[in-house]
Design a protein around this motif. Structure first.
Motif, PDB file in Angstrom:
ATOM      1  N   CYS A 185    -104.858 -90.113  -1.775  1.00 21.30           N
ATOM      2  CA  CYS A 185    -106.194 -90.471  -1.363  1.00 21.30           C
ATOM      3  C   CYS A 185    -106.912 -91.480  -2.846  1.00 21.30           C
ATOM      4  O   CYS A 185    -107.421 -92.489  -2.328  1.00 21.30           O
ATOM      5  CB  CYS A 185    -106.888 -89.482  -1.364  1.00 21.30           C
ATOM      6  N   GLY A 186    -106.773 -91.043  -3.896  1.00 27.21           N
ATOM      7  CA  GLY A 186    -107.182 -91.848  -5.203  1.00 27.21           C
ATOM      8  C   GLY A 186    -106.451 -93.118  -5.086  1.00 27.21           C
ATOM      9  O   GLY A 186    -107.090 -94.076  -5.506  1.00 27.21           O
ATOM     10  N   LEU A 187    -105.026 -92.981  -4.913  1.00 28.10           N
ATOM     11  CA  LEU A 187    -104.365 -94.530  -5.028  1.00 28.10           C
ATOM     12  C   LEU A 187    -104.883 -95.374  -3.845  1.00 28.10           C
ATOM     13  O   LEU A 187    -104.901 -96.527  -3.987  1.00 28.10           O
ATOM     14  CB  LEU A 187    -102.884 -94.312  -4.945  1.00 28.10           C
ATOM     15  N   GLU A 188    -105.247 -94.774  -2.852  1.00 22.98           N
ATOM     16  CA  GLU A 188    -105.623 -95.786  -1.629  1.00 22.98           C
ATOM     17  C   GLU A 188    -106.986 -96.422  -2.083  1.00 22.98           C
ATOM     18  O   GLU A 188    -107.082 -97.548  -1.759  1.00 22.98           O
ATOM     19  CB  GLU A 188    -105.749 -94.958  -0.529  1.00 22.98           C
ATOM     20  N   TRP A 189    -107.845 -95.593  -2.878  1.00 20.71           N
ATOM     21  CA  TRP A 189    -108.980 -96.190  -3.227  1.00 20.71           C
ATOM     22  C   TRP A 189    -108.897 -96.993  -4.398  1.00 20.71           C
ATOM     23  O   TRP A 189    -109.318 -98.458  -4.386  1.00 20.71           O
ATOM     24  CB  TRP A 189    -109.729 -94.865  -3.866  1.00 20.71           C
ATOM     25  N   LEU A 190    -107.796 -96.982  -5.367  1.00 17.92           N
ATOM     26  CA  LEU A 190    -107.492 -98.098  -6.292  1.00 17.92           C
ATOM     27  C   LEU A 190    -106.749 -99.103  -5.782  1.00 17.92           C
ATOM     28  O   LEU A 190    -106.997-100.504  -6.075  1.00 17.92           O
ATOM     29  CB  LEU A 190    -106.641 -97.512  -7.388  1.00 17.92           C
ATOM     30  N   ASP A 191    -105.801 -99.015  -4.968  1.00 22.28           N
ATOM     31  CA  ASP A 191    -104.794-100.063  -4.456  1.00 22.28           C
ATOM     32  C   ASP A 191    -105.687-100.948  -3.279  1.00 22.28           C
ATOM     33  O   ASP A 191    -105.510-101.992  -3.417  1.00 22.28           O
ATOM     34  CB  ASP A 191    -103.454 -99.435  -4.159  1.00 22.28           C
ATOM     35  N   GLY A 193     -97.191 -98.466 -11.881  1.00 23.08           N
ATOM     36  CA  GLY A 193     -96.896 -99.447 -10.829  1.00 23.08           C
ATOM     37  C   GLY A 193     -96.588 -98.584  -9.583  1.00 23.08           C
ATOM     38  O   GLY A 193     -96.523 -99.610  -8.482  1.00 23.08           O
ATOM     39  N   SER A 194     -97.227 -97.460  -9.406  1.00 22.27           N
ATOM     40  CA  SER A 194     -97.315 -96.875  -8.045  1.00 22.27           C
ATOM     41  C   SER A 194     -98.413 -97.708  -6.971  1.00 22.27           C
ATOM     42  O   SER A 194     -99.560 -97.990  -7.669  1.00 22.27           O
ATOM     43  CB  SER A 194     -97.616 -95.383  -8.237  1.00 22.27           C
ATOM     44  N   ARG A 195     -98.208 -97.705  -5.788  1.00 18.71           N
ATOM     45  CA  ARG A 195     -98.978 -98.463  -4.884  1.00 18.71           C
ATOM     46  C   ARG A 195     -98.840 -97.581  -3.286  1.00 18.71           C
ATOM     47  O   ARG A 195     -97.920 -96.823  -3.054  1.00 18.71           O
ATOM     48  CB  ARG A 195     -98.451 -99.859  -4.526  1.00 18.71           C
TER      49      ARG A 195
END
Length: 291
Positions: free
Chosen positions: A65-71, A97-99
């Motif tokens: 969820c957090g990575l979706e917000w950032l990416d 580098g994770s997306r």
């Protein structure tokens, strides 16, 4: 010589009190270095567990969820929890580098966990990615330590504050939650911060203190929605206890409230704006609202 002998006589009559006074004076004098040492030591103990324990059942979901917000700049996987702590847990993997790999589907819970597992295992450096996610929780632990110190310093002096932080940094539940990429440590930090900032504001209702109060409340709301239940209840109990112990006249209560309404409005405005900013100032109805 006379003063020295008098001091030696006092020490011989009450050695425990003398030693206690020396300890208190030492803690007062070196409170900041001791505070830093306690926080650093606890942080090392927390980080040392990263490579020992694998991920828990909910850590992949929070990271996804957090990575979706950032990416992607959106927050669609799940609206059960607010985004702040999740963004913090995803920040480290994002820098590595994770997306985001897949958009949300109707079977959100299962797919959300699978998305988080793809992030953890996708780079073939599972331990490094998980450690980076868990490192995002450390700032909330540090904030919680500072809140405990500030609270103790305010009401018990520097020595009392250092002792409080010492015990806080040795609590097993605190160390455990501070080592996981979840939302609990963020809630712990901002619950204390909001309550203490509220106390400081009620004592001196200045605009600056109202702004800090609003920021702390927004941090709590963005950390976990249970803040909306715990914090008002704690405020209600504190007010009831304060009123019951003094029972001031109605005129004094009205005057007290009126003097704080303008700065309270400022605190509410700050809390609302910062909470909205946590959702990227988006407008609309959450998907869960139609269920």
């Amino acid at each position: 010589m006379g003063k020295k002998r008098a001091q030696q006589a006092r020490e011989s009559r009450c050695p425990v009190a003398w030693r206690s006074s020396r300890i208190v004076a030492f803690l007062e004098r070196y409170r900041i270095p001791i505070l830093v040492c306690l926080m650093v030591t606890a942080s090392i103990r927390i980080v040392a567990t990263y490579a020992v324990f694998n991920h828990t059942s909910d850590e992949p979901a929070h990271i996804a969820c957090g990575l979706e917000w950032l990416d992607k700049g959106v927050y669609r996987w799940e609206t059960q929890h607010p985004p702040l702590a999740r963004i913090a847990t995803a920040f480290g993997p994002y820098l590595l580098g994770s997306r985001s790999q897949h958009p949300p589907k109707h079977t959100q819970t299962f797919e959300m966990v699978r998305e988080g597992l793809r992030i953890l295992y996708g780079s073939h450096q599972y331990e490094r990615t998980l450690a980076a996610a868990r490192c995002g929780v450390l700032p909330f632990f540090w904030l919680a330590c500072l809140v405990v110190y500030w609270w103790g310093r305010r009401y018990c002096g520097g020595a009392g504050a250092v002792v409080a932080v010492f015990f806080f940094t040795f609590l097993p539940p605190i160390l455990a939650h501070a080592g996981l990429a979840t939302t609990d440590m963020a809630l712990t930090a901002f619950m204390g911060a909001a309550f203490l900032a509220g106390l400081a504001w009620t004592e001196q209702p200045r605009t600056g203190r109202a702004v800090v109060f609003g920021l702390a409340v927004a941090g709590g709301i963005l950390s976990k929605f249970s803040f909306l239940a715990f914090f008002p209840m704690s405020v209600f109990l504190a007010l009831a206890l304060s009123y019951g112990s003094r029972r001031p006249p109605a005129a004094e209560v009205v005057s007290y409230v009126r003097a704080r309404i303008p700065t309270l409005a400022a605190a509410i405005l700050v809390a609302c704006l910062v909470t909205w900013a946590g959702y990227r100032f988006s407008v609309g109805r959450p998907d869960a609202a139609s269920m």
